[in-house]
Design an enzyme around this catalytic site. Structure first.
Site, PDB file in Angstrom:
ATOM      1  N   ASN A  70      15.969 -33.163   5.062  1.00 34.22           N
ATOM      2  CA  ASN A  70      17.061 -32.415   4.438  1.00 34.22           C
ATOM      3  C   ASN A  70      16.613 -31.081   3.849  1.00 34.22           C
ATOM      4  O   ASN A  70      17.429 -30.285   3.383  1.00 34.22           O
ATOM      5  CB  ASN A  70      17.765 -33.273   3.380  1.00 34.22           C
TER       6      ASN A  70
ATOM      7  N   CYS B 243      32.495 -38.747   8.215  1.00 32.23           N
ATOM      8  CA  CYS B 243      31.549 -39.576   8.950  1.00 32.23           C
ATOM      9  C   CYS B 243      31.606 -40.966   8.366  1.00 32.23           C
ATOM     10  O   CYS B 243      32.413 -41.232   7.485  1.00 32.23           O
ATOM     11  CB  CYS B 243      30.153 -38.983   8.931  1.00 32.23           C
TER      12      CYS B 243
ATOM     13  N   ARG C 284      33.862 -35.941   4.300  1.00 35.69           N
ATOM     14  CA  ARG C 284      32.815 -34.958   3.938  1.00 35.69           C
ATOM     15  C   ARG C 284      33.437 -33.562   4.026  1.00 35.69           C
ATOM     16  O   ARG C 284      33.209 -32.824   4.986  1.00 35.69           O
ATOM     17  CB  ARG C 284      31.609 -35.061   4.874  1.00 35.69           C
TER      18      ARG C 284
ATOM     19  N   ASP D 286      21.167 -41.305  -1.287  1.00 30.89           N
ATOM     20  CA  ASP D 286      20.458 -41.620  -0.043  1.00 30.89           C
ATOM     21  C   ASP D 286      19.489 -42.797  -0.191  1.00 30.89           C
ATOM     22  O   ASP D 286      18.865 -43.207   0.785  1.00 30.89           O
ATOM     23  CB  ASP D 286      19.708 -40.384   0.482  1.00 30.89           C
TER      24      ASP D 286
ATOM     25  N   ARG E 122      17.353 -40.550  13.472  1.00 31.52           N
ATOM     26  CA  ARG E 122      17.808 -39.268  12.914  1.00 31.52           C
ATOM     27  C   ARG E 122      16.979 -38.877  11.697  1.00 31.52           C
ATOM     28  O   ARG E 122      16.878 -37.691  11.383  1.00 31.52           O
ATOM     29  CB  ARG E 122      19.272 -39.363  12.485  1.00 31.52           C
TER      30      ARG E 122
HETATM   31  N1  EPU Z   1      31.754 -32.141  -1.374  1.00 29.14           N
HETATM   32  C1  EPU Z   1      32.981 -31.579  -1.549  1.00 29.14           C
HETATM   33  N2  EPU Z   1      33.231 -30.386  -0.955  1.00 29.14           N
HETATM   34  C2  EPU Z   1      32.297 -29.722  -0.221  1.00 29.14           C
HETATM   35  C3  EPU Z   1      31.041 -30.288  -0.056  1.00 29.14           C
HETATM   36  C4  EPU Z   1      30.792 -31.517  -0.659  1.00 29.14           C
HETATM   37  O1  EPU Z   1      33.849 -32.161  -2.204  1.00 29.14           O
HETATM   38  O2  EPU Z   1      32.585 -28.630   0.261  1.00 29.14           O
HETATM   39  C5  EPU Z   1      31.460 -33.444  -1.999  1.00 29.14           C
HETATM   40  C6  EPU Z   1      31.029 -34.497  -0.989  1.00 29.14           C
HETATM   41  O3  EPU Z   1      32.134 -35.113  -0.380  1.00 29.14           O
HETATM   42  C7  EPU Z   1      30.233 -35.447  -1.864  1.00 29.14           C
HETATM   43  C8  EPU Z   1      29.567 -34.506  -2.854  1.00 29.14           C
HETATM   44  O4  EPU Z   1      30.342 -33.303  -2.824  1.00 29.14           O
HETATM   45  O5  EPU Z   1      31.110 -36.296  -2.576  1.00 29.14           O
HETATM   46  C9  EPU Z   1      28.132 -34.184  -2.550  1.00 29.14           C
HETATM   47  O6  EPU Z   1      27.975 -33.827  -1.192  1.00 29.14           O
HETATM   48  P1  EPU Z   1      26.953 -32.714  -0.727  1.00 29.14           P
HETATM   49  O7  EPU Z   1      27.702 -31.525  -0.281  1.00 29.14           O
HETATM   50  O8  EPU Z   1      25.918 -32.515  -1.789  1.00 29.14           O
HETATM   51  O9  EPU Z   1      26.316 -33.375   0.549  1.00 29.14           O
HETATM   52  P2  EPU Z   1      25.714 -32.580   1.752  1.00 29.14           P
HETATM   53  O10 EPU Z   1      25.101 -31.345   1.234  1.00 29.14           O
HETATM   54  O11 EPU Z   1      26.709 -32.489   2.845  1.00 29.14           O
HETATM   55  C10 EPU Z   1      23.292 -33.557   1.616  1.00 29.14           C
HETATM   56  C11 EPU Z   1      22.424 -34.432   2.452  1.00 29.14           C
HETATM   57  C12 EPU Z   1      22.955 -35.853   2.452  1.00 29.14           C
HETATM   58  C13 EPU Z   1      23.005 -36.346   1.011  1.00 29.14           C
HETATM   59  C14 EPU Z   1      23.840 -35.403   0.141  1.00 29.14           C
HETATM   60  C15 EPU Z   1      23.862 -35.762  -1.315  1.00 29.14           C
HETATM   61  C16 EPU Z   1      21.591 -32.902   4.125  1.00 29.14           C
HETATM   62  C17 EPU Z   1      21.502 -32.519   5.551  1.00 29.14           C
HETATM   63  N3  EPU Z   1      22.373 -33.928   3.814  1.00 29.14           N
HETATM   64  O12 EPU Z   1      24.574 -33.591   2.225  1.00 29.14           O
HETATM   65  O13 EPU Z   1      22.009 -36.625   3.181  1.00 29.14           O
HETATM   66  O14 EPU Z   1      23.554 -37.634   0.955  1.00 29.14           O
HETATM   67  O15 EPU Z   1      23.327 -34.052   0.278  1.00 29.14           O
HETATM   68  O16 EPU Z   1      22.582 -35.730  -1.845  1.00 29.14           O
HETATM   69  O17 EPU Z   1      20.920 -32.322   3.294  1.00 29.14           O
HETATM   70  C18 EPU Z   1      21.230 -38.370   4.535  1.00 29.14           C
HETATM   71  O18 EPU Z   1      20.153 -37.770   4.630  1.00 29.14           O
HETATM   72  O19 EPU Z   1      21.369 -39.577   4.905  1.00 29.14           O
HETATM   73  C19 EPU Z   1      22.378 -37.692   3.947  1.00 29.14           C
HETATM   74  C20 EPU Z   1      23.633 -38.116   4.136  1.00 29.14           C
END
Ligand code: EPU
Length: 421
Positions: A23, A116, A121, A308, A400
């Site tokens: 990540n 997903c 998301r 995670d 992945r």
């Molecule tokens: N959210 C919103 N609006 C947005 C973006 C996010 O409401 O525009 C919400 C999401 O629905 C969630 C929260 O904010 O409830 C946090 O989500 P975040 O955006 O931080 O997640 P992400 O950046 O899409 C990354 C990791 C995830 C990990 C999350 C939380 C990567 C590629 N993915 O996702 O990793 O769970 O941060 O720490 O960095 C995994 O590796 O298995 C994985 C899912």
């Protein structure tokens, strides 16, 4: 399709080296698009998601290759601004090319990633941040079309949503802001180590950023960035997964090439559960002799307990005498592993966004289905302590995010191998 076959009951012993953080690597590879020049990114794990990101970069017109843990990206002068559905739909992190494309080309057309298996998301925060910088954003035919007819301009942006900060939205907006005109302040920025690593990468490229690791980021736009050589941080989620594995099997494992400072919340919960953890400079030694004790855990943004590792924590709770409660505050629907763990003999009940886990004496091996990356890891952990043999199907989820999973567990003494179905 492959399956992983595990026979439980062996205590894990020995040493395991942690790979680079998926990540962290994914947004950093996207960030390399911010310069025309070549960047070399080291300590990149050999994972399916990394290959998907490289395919996406090639689709955008960059030269991108992977060899022995090192990614080389040469974006060149012109990039094609379209990130197609075919690639984005297989990996949400593709959305982080939006900020760099907009900053470099004044245009980004990125397929909307959609939800997903772990729940909805949304990407509203990404869009909000880019609009604040002056982008015009339209949703059309399943794509986010972002345009910046004039140069992006620095702005004050509050990036909080209903579930707190967002890791990739913070990254995306930061990547756009580094080439914007003037100063940007991002409030409620995500503080995850992966965001800090991205900021370090950008700063080495010549960006001006202060405050990474805190909820307020200040960015002074610069005209141009240069290509650099950089190594990504160790994967704290992979390290956490091996911590749980050693703790569950009552083993004694030295986790090497890890950053102990990134696993405080997890180490704290494991200690409360009766597990001994000793920190070294880049190592963690984990041991357990006595009984596990029940604990309650709530997932939170960093430095809280990471979502995670929620599924893996639940696997440990499944064999912990007494009642433990786990509350999911980041993705309230991230419980696909519950029914599969229950098929192995766990007693887990869902109550809204909480899981109530009644510890059982033993789990029993069964054929189980992986549903997402971390859920699959929880099934592997459960299998390591279950009586008999477990077959984990749909292994592509594990591929992945876990580099050399069977090899690493085998070295630690587990009975684990991969078979073609
Ligand atoms: N959210 C919103 N609006 C947005 C973006 C996010 O409401 O525009 C919400 C999401 O629905 C969630 C929260 O904010 O409830 C946090 O989500 P975040 O955006 O931080 O997640 P992400 O950046 O899409 C990354 C990791 C995830 C990990 C999350 C939380 C990567 C590629 N993915 O996702 O990793 O769970 O941060 O720490 O960095 C995994 O590796 O298995 C994985 C899912």
């Amino acid at each position: 399709m492959d399956k992983i076959v595990i026979t439980g009951g062996r205590k894990l012993k020995g040493e395991v080296a942690i790979s680079g953080a998926k990540n962290s690597a994914l947004p950093i590879i996207a960030a390399s698009l911010l310069s025309e020049e070549e960047s070399v990114i080291e300590n990149v794990p050999d994972l399916r998601d990394i290959q998907t990101m490289l395919r996406l970069l090639r689709a955008l017109g960059a030269k991108a290759q992977y060899e022995n843990g090192t990614v080389t990206v040469k974006p060149g002068k012109n990039l094609n601004p379209v990130a197609p559905y075919k690639l984005v739909s297989t990996m949400r992190a593709s959305v982080c090319v939006m900020g760099p494309l907009l900053a470099r080309m004044g245009q980004a057309e990125v397929s909307i990633p959609g939800g997903c298996i772990i729940g909805p998301r949304p990407i509203d925060l990404h869009i909000k941040g880019l609009e604040a910088l002056g982008a015009q954003v339209e949703i059309q035919h399943g794509y986010v079309n972002a345009r910046a007819p004039k140069k992006l301009r620095g702005a004050d942006i509050f990036l909080g949503g209903s579930f707190g900060s967002s890791v990739l939205a913070t990254g995306n907006v930061m990547m756009a802001a580094v080439l914007a005109q003037g100063k940007t302040t991002i409030e409620n920025a995500a503080c995850e180590p992966e965001v800090v690593d991205l900021a370090r990468f950008l700063k080495k490229m010549g960006a001006k950023i202060i405050g990474e690791g805190s909820p307020i980021l200040e960015i002074e736009g610069v005209k141009k960035l240069r290509g650099i050589r950089f190594a990504v941080i160790p994967d704290r989620i992979e390290a956490g997964t091996y911590l749980f594995a050693a703790a569950m099997t009552g083993g004694d494992v030295l986790i090497k090439k890890t950053e102990p400072a990134h696993t405080h919340a997890v180490a704290d919960k494991l200690r409360q559960s009766g597990v001994r953890i000793d920190k070294g400079k880049m190592t963690l030694r984990v041991r357990r002799n006595g009984r596990l004790k029940p604990v309650d855990v709530t997932t939170l943004p960093y430095p809280g307990f990471p979502t995670d590792l929620q599924a893996q924590m639940m696997a440990l709770m499944s064999i912990t005498p007494g009642i433990s409660v786990i509350t999911e505050k980041i993705y309230p629907d991230r419980f696909m592993h519950v029914s599969e763990l229950n098929r192995m003999g766990s007693k887990i009940f869902l109550e809204g966004n909480s899981a109530i886990v009644h510890g059982v004496k033993r789990l029993s091996g069964a054929p189980v289905m992986a549903s997402d990356l971390r859920a699959s890891a929880a099934l592997v952990l459960a299998a390591l302590v279950a009586e008999g043999t477990t077959e984990v199907h749909r292994v592509y989820h594990l591929d992945r995010g876990y580099e050399k999973l069977e090899t690493k567990f085998s070295f630690l003494g587990a009975s684990i191998h991969r078979e073609r179905e």
